[in-house]
Design an enzyme around this catalytic site. Structure first.
Site, PDB file in Angstrom:
ATOM      1  N   LYS A 129       0.888  -1.044  -0.090  1.00 15.75           N
ATOM      2  CA  LYS A 129       0.061  -0.015  -0.038  1.00 15.75           C
ATOM      3  C   LYS A 129       0.856   1.378  -0.033  1.00 15.75           C
ATOM      4  O   LYS A 129       1.624   1.501   0.972  1.00 15.75           O
ATOM      5  CB  LYS A 129      -0.763   0.058   1.178  1.00 15.75           C
ATOM      6  CG  LYS A 129      -2.520   0.636   1.072  1.00 15.75           C
ATOM      7  CD  LYS A 129      -2.105   2.236   0.627  1.00 15.75           C
ATOM      8  CE  LYS A 129      -1.878   3.058   2.048  1.00 15.75           C
ATOM      9  NZ  LYS A 129      -1.932   4.593   1.845  1.00 15.75           N
TER      10      LYS A 129
ATOM     11  N   GLU B 153       9.458  16.109  15.405  1.00 17.33           N
ATOM     12  CA  GLU B 153      10.008  16.034  13.931  1.00 17.33           C
ATOM     13  C   GLU B 153       9.147  16.663  12.937  1.00 17.33           C
ATOM     14  O   GLU B 153       7.773  16.809  13.219  1.00 17.33           O
ATOM     15  CB  GLU B 153       9.627  14.426  13.635  1.00 17.33           C
ATOM     16  CG  GLU B 153      10.175  14.164  12.311  1.00 17.33           C
ATOM     17  CD  GLU B 153      10.089  12.784  12.201  1.00 17.33           C
ATOM     18  OE1 GLU B 153      10.649  12.088  11.274  1.00 17.33           O
ATOM     19  OE2 GLU B 153       9.068  12.022  12.394  1.00 17.33           O
TER      20      GLU B 153
ATOM     21  N   GLU C 159       9.862   1.035  10.715  1.00 19.80           N
ATOM     22  CA  GLU C 159      10.932   2.182  10.855  1.00 19.80           C
ATOM     23  C   GLU C 159      10.220   3.305  10.962  1.00 19.80           C
ATOM     24  O   GLU C 159       9.674   3.859   9.806  1.00 19.80           O
ATOM     25  CB  GLU C 159      11.687   1.872   9.419  1.00 19.80           C
ATOM     26  CG  GLU C 159      12.990   2.909   9.570  1.00 19.80           C
ATOM     27  CD  GLU C 159      12.779   4.027   8.624  1.00 19.80           C
ATOM     28  OE1 GLU C 159      12.739   5.074   9.495  1.00 19.80           O
ATOM     29  OE2 GLU C 159      12.746   4.189   7.406  1.00 19.80           O
TER      30      GLU C 159
ATOM     31  N   CYS D 102      13.477  10.736   7.264  1.00 16.50           N
ATOM     32  CA  CYS D 102      13.196  10.371   8.686  1.00 16.50           C
ATOM     33  C   CYS D 102      14.741  10.650   9.592  1.00 16.50           C
ATOM     34  O   CYS D 102      14.464  10.460  10.713  1.00 16.50           O
ATOM     35  CB  CYS D 102      12.759   9.088   8.872  1.00 16.50           C
ATOM     36  SG  CYS D 102      13.727   7.746   7.889  1.00 16.50           S
TER      37      CYS D 102
END
Length: 495
Positions: free
Chosen positions: A188, A398, A263, A297
């Site tokens: 997906k 973040e 992750e 990331c």
């Protein structure tokens, strides 16, 4: 010289692109579509199906049928040969794949083209690993009476969910080890960037991938993604994305106790020691965040600089940031491309406002980029904040945008404590010309990857992943193969 604008117009013309289930191209049950728009200018590239739980049922059933059927008869050498054919096909179609990524999610074309060594390397590395799977003969407590051994078997149907910031590499990191081990995949992609993944499915099909081994269901994360995460016919979920979504996926996977690899996010520290080579460290530290417009990331967004060199270092980082060219990804001299969507650009702009409100000083950037050449797109200036403290939101959260927070430090013990004072643990960078300092810091920092006098190095043979709230499981290296295999013990009475 390649005319990227002309090639872009030929590649995507606004037409419908179906999803891929059991070797067939499908519209999806609901008939609903998602628009894929170029974040650089807002142009409609294509539409894709808005798949739902029914489509996901069909994809999982196809993956299960393939796993139990002809695919289960493929030998390791046949899986290796298939991966090598796919690698050759990727090499032949590399420019179209890169252009698709650039158009769909904004990464500058020079950066996407530069990923060939990594992506083709992954395909060929996992091809090599396909023929190395083995168990063990174990000397048990009944010598001569009972023979015991282990075999490694494919885990089954793998549900893969990837983000929008690196569709080519993100897809291959999920698909290639599954093929190498004999698993099947339902993938997906992000609703923000699905087009390249569909192109990948087409290339793999043409390279001889059997029906049902790879299935691609496009759709929303809250619909198709959620259905995949909780599906009882899926044996393992592999996910790359935000920590909050990863937590939701882990909870959804408990229904049938799926294996899970995550992750997730990061707020990675980059530590510049007083003995660092400043000429080397400035561009690397800056691009640890500004690469891909900060939409990575592992971005080294907390920049800890020794107080003795802090002012000079940050002046040079700010100058570097101010000279980066902001532009559309298909322009070959672009350094900073667009942000993926208006929603994400708005989120980043919120942090640009929060920094000064909390007391930080803007050293470079600090605003949206809105020149006439950028109209219709979503652009943020590469931004550097000084006078940052550890408790500010720009230093804790973040951002996923081109924003650096500079933080001076006095001692190594202090910077280790501050660098580790985060729920995340994905990556870190260290700059020092003293080998002992680099070694000591590398061992004390809590992160899945630590780079010394460099950043962003990723290789198929080296494991990658996080600790703490940055996830668990590894991608890359032989550890990655183990994530897709189960161990079976076999006992034989030989008496």
């Amino acid at each position: 010289m390649t005319d990227w604008k002309a090639r872009a117009a030929a590649l995507y013309d606004g037409s419908f692109r179906p999803m891929f289930i059991d070797g067939a191209w499908c519209k999806g049950r609901s008939g609903k579509v998602i628009e894929a728009r170029n974040p650089a200018n807002g142009d409609l590239l294509a539409t894709v199906p808005q798949g739902d739980a029914v489509d996901m049922d069909a994809a999982v059933a196809a993956a299960r049928k393939a796993f139990l059927g002809p695919w289960s008869k493929f030998t390791p050498f046949e899986r290796q040969a298939l991966l090598l054919r796919i690698a050759e096909a990727f090499e032949q179609n590399w420019e179209d794949l890169c252009l698709s990524d650039t158009l769909d999610m904004g990464m500058p074309i020079q950066r996407t083209l530069g990923n060939s060594r990594r992506v083709l390397g992954m395909l060929r590395f996992y091809a090599g690993q396909a023929v190395t799977i083995h168990g063990q003969t174990i000397q048990n407590s009944f010598p001569g009476e009972i023979y015991s051994s282990t075999v490694r078997e494919p885990i089954g149907v793998v549900g893969a969910i990837i983000p929008w910031n690196a569709p080519i590499a993100g897809s291959i990191w999920k698909i290639a080890p599954a093929i190498a081990t004999g698993c099947t995949v339902v993938l997906k992609p992000s609703e923000e960037a699905s087009l390249t993944v569909l192109m990948i499915a087409k290339i793999m099909q043409e390279a001889g991938l059997p029906d049902g081994v790879l299935n691609v269901v496009t759709g929303l994360g809250t619909e198709a993604g959620a259905a995949l995460a909780q599906h009882p016919g899926v044996d393992k979920i592999v996910f790359t994305g935000s920590t909050a979504t990863g937590q939701a996926i882990a909870r959804a996977a408990t229904g049938n106790l799926k294996h899970v690899s995550l992750e997730l996010g990061g707020k990675s520290p980059v530590i510049v020691c007083r003995d660092a080579d400043i000429d080397q460290a400035v561009p690397v530290a800056a691009m640890s965040v500004f690469a891909n417009s900060g939409q990575i990331c592992i971005a080294g967004s907390r920049l800890f600089v020794a107080r003795e060199i802090h002012d000079e270092f940050m002046r040079r980082v700010a100058d570097y940031a101010s000279n980066l060219k902001i532009g559309q990804g298909i322009e070959t001299d672009t350094d900073i491309g667009p942000i993926i969507s208006a929603r994400q650009a708005d989120r980043i702009a919120g942090y640009l406002a929060a920094g000064p409100n909390e007391g930080a000083k803007v050293l470079a950037g600090g605003n949206r980029a809105d020149s006439p050449a950028l109209q219709g797109g979503h652009y943020i200036q590469p931004t550097v904040f000084g006078d940052v403290t550890d408790d500010m939101s720009i230093a804790r959260e973040e951002i996923f945008g081109p924003v650096i927070s500079a933080l001076p430090f006095d001692t190594l013990d202090e910077v280790v404590e501050r660098a580790n004072a985060t729920p995340y643990g994905l990556a870190a960078g260290i700059f020092s010309t003293h080998l002992g300092t680099a070694h000591k810091l590398a061992h004390r920092i809590k992160a899945g990857s630590v780079w010394v006098n460099m950043y962003h190095a990723i290789d198929p043979v080296v494991p990658f992943g996080g600790v703490k709230m940055s996830g668990y499981g590894r991608e890359g290296g032989i550890e990655h193969m183990q994530e897709y295999l189960d161990t079976k013990a076999i006992w034989i009475n030989t008496d």
